[in-house]
Design a protein around this motif. Structure first.
Motif, PDB file in Angstrom:
ATOM      1  N   GLY A 237       0.846  -1.325  -0.039  1.00 49.98           N
ATOM      2  CA  GLY A 237      -0.002  -0.078  -0.107  1.00 49.98           C
ATOM      3  C   GLY A 237       0.909   1.176  -0.067  1.00 49.98           C
ATOM      4  N   ARG A 238       2.035   1.236  -0.278  1.00 49.19           N
ATOM      5  CA  ARG A 238       3.033   2.399  -0.360  1.00 49.19           C
ATOM      6  C   ARG A 238       3.981   2.408  -1.441  1.00 49.19           C
ATOM      7  NH1 ARG A 238       1.861   0.190   4.450  1.00 49.19           N
ATOM      8  NH2 ARG A 238       1.688   1.868   6.337  1.00 49.19           N
ATOM      9  N   PRO A 239       4.318   3.423  -1.916  1.00 51.15           N
ATOM     10  CA  PRO A 239       5.309   3.740  -3.032  1.00 51.15           C
ATOM     11  C   PRO A 239       6.385   3.026  -2.923  1.00 51.15           C
ATOM     12  CG  PRO A 239       4.459   5.823  -2.319  1.00 51.15           C
ATOM     13  CD  PRO A 239       3.879   5.071  -1.415  1.00 51.15           C
ATOM     14  N   ALA A 240       6.886   2.094  -3.850  1.00 53.74           N
ATOM     15  CA  ALA A 240       8.102   1.373  -3.723  1.00 53.74           C
ATOM     16  C   ALA A 240       8.834   1.624  -4.917  1.00 53.74           C
ATOM     17  CB  ALA A 240       7.543  -0.074  -3.659  1.00 53.74           C
ATOM     18  N   LEU A 241      10.012   1.484  -4.634  1.00 53.29           N
ATOM     19  CA  LEU A 241      11.033   1.482  -5.838  1.00 53.29           C
ATOM     20  C   LEU A 241      12.159   0.363  -5.898  1.00 53.29           C
ATOM     21  CD1 LEU A 241      12.503   3.464  -7.931  1.00 53.29           C
ATOM     22  CD2 LEU A 241      13.856   4.307  -6.345  1.00 53.29           C
ATOM     23  N   PRO A 242      11.992  -0.654  -6.859  1.00 53.93           N
ATOM     24  CA  PRO A 242      12.920  -1.465  -6.741  1.00 53.93           C
ATOM     25  C   PRO A 242      14.446  -1.178  -7.396  1.00 53.93           C
ATOM     26  CG  PRO A 242      10.722  -2.348  -8.188  1.00 53.93           C
ATOM     27  CD  PRO A 242      10.669  -0.725  -7.756  1.00 53.93           C
ATOM     28  N   MET A 243      15.236  -1.635  -6.702  1.00 54.94           N
ATOM     29  CA  MET A 243      16.659  -1.139  -7.033  1.00 54.94           C
ATOM     30  C   MET A 243      17.646  -2.547  -7.034  1.00 54.94           C
ATOM     31  SD  MET A 243      18.910   1.794  -4.908  1.00 54.94           S
ATOM     32  CE  MET A 243      17.281   2.790  -5.127  1.00 54.94           C
ATOM     33  N   LEU A 244      18.750  -2.230  -7.729  1.00 50.77           N
ATOM     34  CA  LEU A 244      19.726  -3.625  -7.936  1.00 50.77           C
ATOM     35  C   LEU A 244      20.273  -3.466  -6.293  1.00 50.77           C
ATOM     36  CD1 LEU A 244      21.463  -2.795 -11.218  1.00 50.77           C
ATOM     37  CD2 LEU A 244      19.940  -4.917 -10.674  1.00 50.77           C
ATOM     38  N   HIS A 245      20.486  -4.958  -5.894  1.00 49.45           N
ATOM     39  CA  HIS A 245      21.258  -5.303  -4.659  1.00 49.45           C
ATOM     40  C   HIS A 245      22.568  -4.750  -4.854  1.00 49.45           C
ATOM     41  CE1 HIS A 245      22.795  -7.511  -1.198  1.00 49.45           C
ATOM     42  NE2 HIS A 245      21.187  -7.684  -1.019  1.00 49.45           N
ATOM     43  N   PRO A 246      23.062  -4.277  -3.539  1.00 46.13           N
ATOM     44  CA  PRO A 246      24.599  -3.736  -3.679  1.00 46.13           C
ATOM     45  C   PRO A 246      25.552  -4.877  -4.136  1.00 46.13           C
ATOM     46  CG  PRO A 246      23.305  -2.865  -1.775  1.00 46.13           C
ATOM     47  CD  PRO A 246      22.649  -3.893  -2.460  1.00 46.13           C
ATOM     48  N   ALA A 247      25.206  -6.079  -3.865  1.00 52.90           N
ATOM     49  CA  ALA A 247      25.969  -7.227  -4.349  1.00 52.90           C
ATOM     50  C   ALA A 247      26.199  -7.354  -5.709  1.00 52.90           C
ATOM     51  CB  ALA A 247      25.727  -8.722  -3.674  1.00 52.90           C
ATOM     52  N   ASN A 248      25.108  -6.944  -6.489  1.00 48.32           N
ATOM     53  CA  ASN A 248      25.397  -6.943  -7.889  1.00 48.32           C
ATOM     54  C   ASN A 248      26.298  -5.946  -8.290  1.00 48.32           C
ATOM     55  OD1 ASN A 248      24.232  -5.237 -10.632  1.00 48.32           O
ATOM     56  ND2 ASN A 248      23.263  -7.488 -10.448  1.00 48.32           N
ATOM     57  N   ARG A 251      29.676  -8.057  -8.906  1.00 44.72           N
ATOM     58  CA  ARG A 251      29.422  -8.891 -10.098  1.00 44.72           C
ATOM     59  C   ARG A 251      29.830  -7.993 -11.560  1.00 44.72           C
ATOM     60  NH1 ARG A 251      25.636 -11.220  -6.664  1.00 44.72           N
ATOM     61  NH2 ARG A 251      24.018 -10.528  -8.244  1.00 44.72           N
ATOM     62  N   ALA A 252      28.915  -7.047 -11.302  1.00 42.13           N
ATOM     63  CA  ALA A 252      28.671  -6.212 -12.541  1.00 42.13           C
ATOM     64  C   ALA A 252      28.896  -4.705 -12.212  1.00 42.13           C
ATOM     65  CB  ALA A 252      27.214  -6.451 -13.224  1.00 42.13           C
ATOM     66  N   PRO A 253      30.126  -4.094 -12.037  1.00 41.32           N
ATOM     67  CA  PRO A 253      30.498  -2.930 -11.887  1.00 41.32           C
ATOM     68  C   PRO A 253      29.845  -2.030 -12.944  1.00 41.32           C
ATOM     69  CG  PRO A 253      32.481  -4.129 -11.695  1.00 41.32           C
ATOM     70  CD  PRO A 253      31.463  -4.979 -12.464  1.00 41.32           C
ATOM     71  N   ALA A 254      29.629  -1.970 -13.989  1.00 36.74           N
ATOM     72  CA  ALA A 254      29.271  -1.096 -14.860  1.00 36.74           C
ATOM     73  C   ALA A 254      27.483  -0.674 -14.271  1.00 36.74           C
ATOM     74  CB  ALA A 254      28.876  -1.766 -16.362  1.00 36.74           C
ATOM     75  N   ASN A 255      27.148  -1.443 -13.680  1.00 36.71           N
ATOM     76  CA  ASN A 255      25.537  -1.205 -13.298  1.00 36.71           C
ATOM     77  C   ASN A 255      25.588   0.095 -12.115  1.00 36.71           C
ATOM     78  OD1 ASN A 255      24.317  -3.112 -14.791  1.00 36.71           O
ATOM     79  ND2 ASN A 255      24.228  -4.814 -13.187  1.00 36.71           N
TER      80      ASN A 255
END
Length: 273
Positions: A237-248, A251-255
Motif C-alpha cells: 500500500g505504499r510507493p516502492a522503488l525496486p533497485m539492484l542489490h549492492p552485491a550485484n 559482479r557487474a560494476p558497470a551497473n
C-alpha cells in the motif's frame, strides 16, 4: 584436523555446523575418533583379507535426509496469526523468534530483525542475512552492507541518523541465513511474508526500497530486477522503488550508473512536496 558434530543434531543443524567448520578451516570432517597423525607409522600394514562369505546379506541403503514436512499444519496461517498479534516492534521480534516452522531457523546463529531508525521515511527491504549478518544479528553489515551505506550517504541518508528525514530503516524478507547464502525459496518467503507485511505496518514508512529479486518477489510478486528497477510501484500500500542489490555491483560494476540513477530518483521523491 578432524572433527564432527554431535550425533543428536538435526539434519539442518548438522549442515550448518558442517559449513561453520569448513569456514574455520576443517579439512576432514570424518572419523569417529580423533587421530594423532604424528603417531602413525610410516607405512600401515595391510590387514589380511577375510574370506568372502558365501552369500553376504545386502546392506540396506542409507536414508537420504529430507526436510521435515508438516502436512497437518498451515504454516502460513500460523505466521499470519502470530504477526497479527504484534502491537509493537518488540512484539514482532518476539513473534518471529518464536516461530518454529521455518527450517532456516535451525541452521542460523542469530535472528536478524532490523537496523536503523524506526521513524525514518524510507524503509529498505533486502533479501536475507549473509555470513556477517548472521554473526552480528544486523542486516547489511558485510561487504554489500558497507557499499549500501556509501550509496545512501551519497544522497544524504544514514541508517544511524536520529533525524527521520535523513535516516533509513532496514530489514530483510527472511530473518535467517539460508545455507551457503542461497536465495530464499518460495515456500520460505511465503512463511515470512506475514511478518514482513506487519513490519511495514508498524514502521509506516512513506517510501519503500526493494533491494533485489527476492524483495521484489515478496512485495510485488514479480522478478526480473533489471526490468523492474527504477520504476515506482506499489508494495504493501505504499510507493516502492525496486533497485539492484549492492552485491550485484561486485559482479557487474558497470551497473553503478543504473544504481546512481535510482538513488537520484529516490532523493527526488523525498524532496518532492
Amino acid at each position: 584436523m578432524q572433527t564432527h558434530p554431535p550425533a543428536d543434531l538435526s539434519y539442518d543443524a548438522a549442515l550448518a555446523a558442517l559449513e561453520w567448520m569448513f569456514e574455520l578451516g576443517v579439512t576432514a570432517p570424518v572419523g569417529d575418533e580423533p587421530i594423532n597423525a604424528y603417531e602413525l607409522p610410516d607405512r600401515l600394514a595391510m590387514p589380511e583379507r577375510a574370506p568372502a562369505p558365501e552369500a553376504a546379506p545386502e546392506r540396506p541403503a542409507r536414508p537420504v535426509p529430507v526436510a521435515r514436512v508438516e502436512d497437518s499444519v498451515d504454516v502460513v496461517a500460523v505466521a499470519r496469526a502470530a504477526a497479527a498479534k504484534a502491537k509493537t516492534l518488540d512484539d514482532l521480534r518476539e513473534a518471529i523468534m518464536g516461530y518454529g516452522h521455518c527450517a532456516l531457523k535451525q541452521g542460523a546463529r542469530n535472528t536478524v530483525f532490523a537496523d536503523g531508525n524506526p521513524k525514518a521515511r524510507v524503509m529498505l527491504i533486502g533479501e536475507a542475512p549473509g555470513r556477517d549478518e548472521d554473526l552480528q544479528g544486523k542486516p547489511f553489515v558485510g561487504r554489500a552492507g558497507q557499499l549500501l551505506d556509501k550509496m545512501l550517504a551519497a544522497i544524504g541518508l544514514d541508517r544511524a541518523s536520529p533525524d527521520p528525514l535523513a535516516s533509513v530503516y532496514i530489514t530483510n524478507v527472511v530473518p535467517w541465513r539460508p545455507p551457503a547464502n542461497r536465495e530464499p525459496e518460495p515456500a520460505e518467503i511465503a512463511q515470512m511474508l506475514p511478518f514482513l507485511a506487519r513490519h511495514v505496518e508498524l514502521i509506516d514508512p512513506d517510501l519503500i526500497v526493494l533491494m533485489g529479486n527476492t524483495a521484489c518477489s515478496a512485495a510485488l510478486g514479480k522478478r526480473g530486477i533489471t526490468r523492474l528497477r527504477g520504476n515506482w510501484m506499489e508494495a504493501f500500500g505504499r510507493p516502492a522503488l525496486p533497485m539492484l542489490h549492492p552485491a550485484n555491483l561486485f559482479r557487474a560494476p558497470a551497473n553503478k550508473r543504473l544504481v546512481w540513477e535510482d538513488l537520484l530518483e529516490l532523493r527526488a521523491r523525498l524532496n518532492a512536496p
